[in-house]
Design a protein around this motif. Structure first.
Motif, short mmCIF file in Angstrom:
data_model
loop_
_atom_site.label_atom_id
_atom_site.label_comp_id
_atom_site.label_asym_id
_atom_site.label_seq_id
_atom_site.Cartn_x
_atom_site.Cartn_y
_atom_site.Cartn_z
N TRP A 43 0.85 -1.21 0.00
CA TRP A 43 0.00 0.00 0.00
C TRP A 43 0.87 1.24 0.00
N GLN A 44 0.43 2.27 -0.70
CA GLN A 44 1.14 3.54 -0.76
C GLN A 44 0.13 4.67 -0.71
N GLY A 45 0.39 5.64 0.12
CA GLY A 45 -0.51 6.78 0.26
C GLY A 45 -0.10 7.61 1.46
N ILE A 46 -1.09 8.28 2.07
CA ILE A 46 -0.87 9.12 3.24
C ILE A 46 -1.38 8.38 4.46
N LEU A 47 -0.54 8.22 5.47
CA LEU A 47 -0.92 7.55 6.71
C LEU A 47 -0.99 8.58 7.82
N GLN A 48 -2.17 8.74 8.39
CA GLN A 48 -2.35 9.64 9.54
C GLN A 48 -2.27 8.81 10.80
N ASN A 62 -14.88 21.47 7.53
CA ASN A 62 -15.09 20.03 7.50
C ASN A 62 -16.22 19.68 6.53
N GLY A 63 -15.97 18.74 5.64
CA GLY A 63 -16.97 18.32 4.66
C GLY A 63 -16.83 18.99 3.31
N LEU A 64 -16.00 20.04 3.19
CA LEU A 64 -15.79 20.68 1.90
C LEU A 64 -14.88 19.82 1.03
N THR A 65 -14.78 20.15 -0.22
CA THR A 65 -13.91 19.40 -1.12
C THR A 65 -12.46 19.62 -0.74
N ALA A 66 -11.58 18.75 -1.22
CA ALA A 66 -10.17 18.86 -0.90
C ALA A 66 -9.58 20.18 -1.39
N ALA A 67 -10.01 20.64 -2.58
CA ALA A 67 -9.50 21.90 -3.11
C ALA A 67 -9.94 23.08 -2.26
N ASP A 68 -11.21 23.08 -1.84
CA ASP A 68 -11.71 24.18 -0.99
C ASP A 68 -11.02 24.18 0.37
N ARG A 69 -10.79 22.99 0.92
CA ARG A 69 -10.12 22.91 2.21
C ARG A 69 -8.68 23.42 2.11
N PRO A 93 7.41 18.82 9.25
CA PRO A 93 6.78 18.67 7.93
C PRO A 93 5.58 17.72 7.95
N ALA A 94 5.65 16.66 8.78
CA ALA A 94 4.51 15.74 8.88
C ALA A 94 3.33 16.40 9.59
N PHE A 95 3.61 17.27 10.57
CA PHE A 95 2.54 17.99 11.25
C PHE A 95 1.88 19.01 10.31
N THR A 96 2.64 19.60 9.40
CA THR A 96 2.10 20.66 8.54
C THR A 96 1.70 20.15 7.17
N ARG A 97 1.67 18.84 6.95
CA ARG A 97 1.29 18.31 5.65
C ARG A 97 -0.16 18.67 5.30
N PHE A 98 -1.00 18.87 6.32
CA PHE A 98 -2.41 19.18 6.05
C PHE A 98 -2.55 20.53 5.34
N LEU A 99 -1.55 21.41 5.43
CA LEU A 99 -1.65 22.71 4.78
C LEU A 99 -1.56 22.60 3.26
N ASP A 149 -2.38 19.67 1.46
CA ASP A 149 -3.23 18.61 0.92
C ASP A 149 -4.57 18.65 1.64
N GLY A 150 -5.62 18.98 0.90
CA GLY A 150 -6.94 19.10 1.50
C GLY A 150 -7.54 17.79 1.96
#
Length: 541
Positions: free
Chosen positions: A312-317, A391-398, A444-450, A452-453
């Motif tokens: 598996w490859q992706g983002i792990l929270q 919360n609930g908005l699209t990834a681009a809007d977030r 950088p892992a803490f700020t990844r949410f900035l 990627d929506g």
């Protein structure tokens, strides 16, 4: 003699007056107690409602809010019971005296559900007028009082009869085929099997307690027989579990977490682990249904997440547990997993140092509260407030909202934490809380949410999935074996996934067990919780 008689009469009158005053005081005291109990119950009820409304509006404003609400509900139960006892006592006193009884104001009760069957019990009508005795009376209406009642669980044995016929011409015997059963031995119906599974894994009732309760209801089923059916159901439900596993591992982003599970071992118990990986795309408006996948392991070694997420490859929270580090390696096959750390874990370390009420309960002085930790909690809470609004908005809007609103706050927090850390010694608890966010290049892992929506600010989705396990540990105490832990993880995957899709797990399991034996492989996906829910809604419509 006349003076003595008059003195006796006077004393009797004084005694009667004193007794009357005592009775009146007793009545007033009983009513006062009832009023106080009722007022306390009402105040606690209103506080509980306010706490729930704040929780719904603002989310988790503190780490202890959920436990506080649970505690308030327990206190409300005791206050309501005490208020009722005092009200009844006041009514008994009022009946023996010429004083008005207490009229307690009770909260409005919700009407009984419309889908419940109604049974009419008609009291025999009078045959004559209660005033004049005339029999010329006619019905003018009726008053209906509804009382909620429950019928004890009913057991029944279904006899499936297959009649045999013989041919008079060729003497061959004809008989319809035997029906499919959910399990190979087929002595238990799907509803009974679903109840056994859900009570064991969803309500945390071990099989021995279930067997004792069934025996009290007149149906004796041995523990080994129940365990045999649990194993048979796990084998029967394997196609559903395989589809859920595939669905979870197809996600581009997962929440991961683990919790302790006592495992029975020689001479006692050892600490095993139950892992969960949750797919939940709802925060960024994703259309894929949520699901959870559980795994069991004897330890918390690094090999476990590597095995669970192989390929598996992706983002792990997840939290900052070092056991995930192998997943982040650049030379990993098929590629490195991107890390997104949880801000709730980071905030919790500051919150424990700034918990004024918690320190007051422990008897610590006010100067033990760290002003730096308190300021850090306030700054992090401002970032949480922004997340609740998107919360609930699209990834681009977030992502756009975070770039405009959250990024300046995060950059200010970074500079402020760095400056405060330079003023503190390495042994200061606040310095350790700050180091948690900067250690091993975690920022950088803490700020990844900035950037990627899709990324959430917290790992709460995984913690919610594990909440039932934490509650169940007090009931089932330990896993009996490694196979038992694997079976528990298997069933948790099904039950938690059903709950995440707002599906009643017991009703879903009963229907799946009934339909699965006669379902072709191509139609098995129709039985997944999100597809099953849609078909049930169409059937109800």
């Amino acid at each position: 003699m006349s003076d003595a008689a008059s003195e006796i009469a006077r004393l009797r009158a004084a005694l009667a007056a004193s007794e009357a005053r005592a009775e009146a005081a007793e009545s007033e005291l009983a009513q006062a107690r009832a009023v106080v109990s009722t007022s306390e119950a009402m105040i606690k009820h209103l506080r509980l409602e306010i706490a729930k409304l704040r929780r719904e509006q603002y989310g988790h404003s503190s780490e202890r809010r959920a436990r506080l609400i649970d505690q308030m509900e327990l206190q409300l139960e005791e206050l309501e019971a005490a208020a009722t006892e005092d009200e009844i006592a006041a009514e008994k006193v009022a009946k023996t005296m010429t004083v008005a009884g207490l009229k307690r104001r009770r909260p409005a009760r919700k009407p009984f559900p419309e889908h419940l069957p109604r049974e009419r019990v008609v009291i025999a009508a009078p045959t004559a007028c209660s005033c004049c005795g005339s029999d010329r009376i006619v019905k003018m209406g009726e008053d209906v009082t509804e009382t909620l009642e429950v019928i004890p669980r009913q057991w029944k044995v279904i006899q499936t009869v297959r009649e045999k016929f013989t041919c008079r011409h060729c003497e061959k015997i004809s008989q319809p085929p035997a029906p499919f059963h959910p399990t190979p031995r087929g002595w238990a119906g799907p509803n009974l099997l679903a109840m056994i599974l859900f009570e064991k894994f969803g309500q945390h009732q071990p099989l021995n307690r279930q067997a004792e309760r069934y025996a009290k209801e007149g149906v004796e089923i041995s523990l080994s027989t129940l365990a045999d059916q649990v194993g048979a159901c796990a084998a029967a439900l394997e196609p559903i579990h395989a589809l859920i596993r595939t669905h979870v591992l197809e996600a581009e982003r997962l929440h991961g977490d683990d919790t302790t599970v006592p495992l029975l071992a020689k001479g006692g118990t050892q600490t095993a682990r139950l892992w969960t990986y949750v797919r939940d795309d709802r925060p960024f408006g994703g259309g894929s249904p949520p699901a959870a996948l559980f795994h069991f392991s004897r330890d918390r070694g690094m090999a476990n997440p590597n095995r669970h997420l192989a390929g598996w490859q992706g983002i792990l929270q997840a939290d900052a547990y070092g056991g995930y580090n192998d997943l982040y390696r650049a030379d990993r096959d098929p590629g490195p997993v991107e890390s997104a750390l949880c801000w709730s874990h980071a905030r919790r370390k500051f919150f424990e140092l700034a918990d004024i009420k918690g320190n007051a309960r422990k008897g610590k002085p006010a100067h033990d509260i760290s002003p730096v930790a308190l300021e850090a909690v306030a700054r992090i809470d401002a970032i949480f407030d922004i997340e609740r609004g998107i919360n609930g908005l699209t990834a681009a809007d977030r992502q756009a909202a975070r770039h405009q609103l959250s990024r300046p706050l995060v950059e200010e927090l970074h500079d402020w934490l760095r400056a405060e850390r330079d003023r503190l010694s390495k042994h200061n608890p606040v310095a350790k809380a700050i180091d948690y966010m900067f250690k091993a290049e975690r920022w950088p892992a803490f700020t990844r949410f900035l950037d990627d929506g899709r990324v959430c600010l917290t790992n709460n989705a995984a913690e919610r999935a594990l909440r039932g396990v934490a509650l169940g540990r007090k009931s089932w105490l330990f896993a009996g074996s490694e196979r038992g832990g694997d079976r528990a993880a298997f069933m948790y995957s099904l039950i938690v996934t059903a709950k995440m899709n707002d599906v009643d797990p017991q009703a879903w399991l009963a229907d799946v067990l009934a339909r699965l034996p006669g379902t072709t492989a191509s139609r098995v996906p129709d039985l997944l919780p999100w597809n099953w829910k849609a078909s049930e809604l169409r059937r109800a419509a």
